[in-house]
Design an enzyme around this catalytic site. Structure first.
Site, short mmCIF file in Angstrom:
data_model
loop_
_atom_site.label_atom_id
_atom_site.label_comp_id
_atom_site.label_asym_id
_atom_site.label_seq_id
_atom_site.Cartn_x
_atom_site.Cartn_y
_atom_site.Cartn_z
N GLY A 30 0.88 -1.49 0.05
CA GLY A 30 -0.17 0.00 -0.10
C GLY A 30 0.96 1.50 0.34
N GLY A 34 -2.43 6.81 1.13
CA GLY A 34 -2.17 8.28 1.45
C GLY A 34 -1.09 8.05 3.06
N GLY A 36 1.13 5.17 2.93
CA GLY A 36 2.40 4.01 2.16
C GLY A 36 2.87 5.17 1.96
N ASP A 56 1.86 -1.92 -4.23
CA ASP A 56 0.61 -1.00 -4.22
C ASP A 56 -0.35 -1.57 -5.97
OD1 ASP A 56 -1.84 0.38 -4.26
OD2 ASP A 56 -0.60 1.49 -2.20
N ARG A 103 -11.69 5.12 6.73
CA ARG A 103 -13.11 5.45 7.01
C ARG A 103 -13.22 6.67 6.12
NH1 ARG A 103 -14.06 6.40 12.42
NH2 ARG A 103 -11.74 6.85 13.37
N ASN A 141 -7.43 -1.27 8.83
CA ASN A 141 -8.07 -1.19 9.77
C ASN A 141 -8.96 -2.31 9.26
OD1 ASN A 141 -7.65 -0.14 12.29
ND2 ASN A 141 -8.49 2.56 10.85
N ASP A 172 -1.98 6.17 18.94
CA ASP A 172 -2.95 6.04 19.75
C ASP A 172 -1.88 7.23 20.63
OD1 ASP A 172 -5.21 5.51 18.67
OD2 ASP A 172 -4.38 3.14 19.01
N ARG A 175 -0.77 10.77 19.71
CA ARG A 175 -2.14 11.40 19.91
C ARG A 175 -1.70 12.11 21.49
NH1 ARG A 175 -5.64 7.74 15.66
NH2 ARG A 175 -5.57 9.90 14.32
N HIS A 199 -6.95 -0.47 19.39
CA HIS A 199 -7.40 -0.02 18.18
C HIS A 199 -8.49 0.70 17.75
CE1 HIS A 199 -5.81 3.63 16.16
NE2 HIS A 199 -6.09 3.05 14.61
N MET A 252 -0.36 9.01 10.94
CA MET A 252 -0.74 8.03 10.98
C MET A 252 1.14 6.92 10.54
SD MET A 252 -1.53 5.01 11.92
CE MET A 252 -3.33 4.28 11.77
C1 LMR Z 1 -7.08 6.32 13.00
O1 LMR Z 1 -7.16 6.23 14.24
O2 LMR Z 1 -6.31 8.02 12.37
C2 LMR Z 1 -6.81 5.02 11.94
O3 LMR Z 1 -7.20 4.00 13.02
C3 LMR Z 1 -7.68 5.81 10.55
C4 LMR Z 1 -8.91 6.44 11.49
O4 LMR Z 1 -9.77 5.63 10.74
O5 LMR Z 1 -9.62 6.80 12.54
#
Ligand code: LMR
Length: 339
Positions: A30, A34, A36, A56, A103, A141, A172, A175, A199, A252
């Site tokens: 991949g 975005g 990758g 890819d 997503r 995901n 995580d 952040r 996650h 990410m």
């Molecule tokens: C994230 O935590 O940003 C990723 O898992 C992408 C998402 O869909 O939230």
């Protein structure tokens, strides 16, 4: 002043370390997407990588050519189309799976399962054949269910090693450190905090009581901070909805890079980095759980287990375990119902 002999030995050691340090092949599946692209850029600058293979289904010639003009000694290889996946994975030491759908604002990570599980199956089946000893990091995901699917595939092929399969949850932590750094008005890179569990949403458990330096928040502010960390992915998805709708790519890529660099340092064997990641373990009632791990030459060298938790955190932990069990079950059931 160093003697001639000492200088000779130190030169020899430098040579020796050069040959051992630049030896790893990392494959990014991949690599033109975005996440990758920035991840591959960061890896092109990592002196521990000898070969960076990007795979890819489209856009590889352009991204490969662009990357290969960067003046570092990392050799770039580009592979496109399913028939070239085996060559991309051949002899890989580390495989990062970042491909798949992202997503949209009205989706949960779980909604991605049916869209992404085929990618995971195809890639992990090829890993089992081409590089069964590789350390595999799954970023695609929903991580909570994709990692159990990957484990089932590897088990069926008799090559599953729980020390070598990781769900990458580093974002995580990134952040959590960032938001805590803002609160404490300090460099986020100097914040240390375990973020355990899985996650997605409530399965992401930042253990604030173990934060260093200590974080003194009343209950209301602590809940607000935990919720922000748990929902940070959605915060990005919402903010990006006007730009064609995608999820976190840059943060990410940064997080996946930090984790990969730790894997590489572990492989080198001259230090034992500690990172949290989602792995098969018996530290909780879940078959997979993210905890701090000591990394080494074979992947997980030691699972450092659950951190100390206060009463509120224990309650949060119990809820997360119940949710996570369901996510794991949907991955395992998917595989069993297929076979
Ligand atoms: C994230 O935590 O940003 C990723 O898992 C992408 C998402 O869909 O939230």
């Amino acid at each position: 002043m160093k003697s001639l002999r000492a200088r000779h030995i130190s030169r020899l050691l430098r040579c020796f370390s050069t040959t051992t340090r630049y030896n790893y092949k990392v494959t990014v599946v991949g690599g033109c997407g975005g996440i990758g692209q920035p991840l591959s850029l960061l890896l092109k600058r990592n002196t521990k990588v000898k070969t960076l293979a990007i795979y890819d289904v489209a856009r590889t010639p352009g991204i490969y050519t662009d990357l290969s003009h960067i003046d570092t000694s990392v050799v770039v290889e580009g592979y496109q189309c399913a028939e070239n996946l085996p060559a991309a994975l051949e002899k890989a030491d580390i495989v990062l799976l970042v491909g798949g759908a992202a997503r949209k604002p009205d989706m949960t990570r779980d909604d991605l399962f049916k869209l992404n599980v085929n990618v995971v199956e195809e890639v992990v089946t090829t890993i089992a054949d081409k590089c069964p000893k590789a350390l595999v990091g799954i970023i695609t995901n929903p991580v909570n269910s994709c990692v159990p699917v990957a484990a089932e595939i590897l088990k069926e092929k008799n090559v599953f090693d729980p020390k070598r399969l990781f769900g990458v949850t580093t974002l995580d932590l990134v952040r959590a450190r960032t938001f805590i750094g803002e609160i404490l008005d300090m460099d986020p890179g100097k914040v240390s905090i375990p973020v355990i569990g899985g996650h997605s949403g409530e399965t992401i458990l930042p253990i604030l009581s173990q934060c260093k330096p200590p974080l003194k928040l009343d209950k209301e502010r602590a809940i607000k901070l935990i919720k922000r960390i748990q929902d940070a992915g959605t915060e990005v998805v919402k903010a990006k909805c006007l730009d064609g709708g995608t999820s976190a790519t840059l943060s990410m890529a940064h997080a996946a890079y930090l984790f990969t660099d730790a894997l590489l340092r572990g492989l080198q064997g001259d230090c034992k980095p500690v990172k949290c990641a989602y792995v098969a373990s018996d530290v909780s009632d879940c078959a997979f759980f993210s905890t701090p791990l000591q990394l080494g030459k074979n992947g997980v060298e030691k699972n450092l287990g659950l951190p100390k938790m206060n009463k509120d955190e224990e309650e949060m932990y119990c809820k997360a375990v119940e949710k996570l069990k369901k996510h794991i079950k949907s991955g395992v059931d998917y595989f069993k119902n297929k076979s």
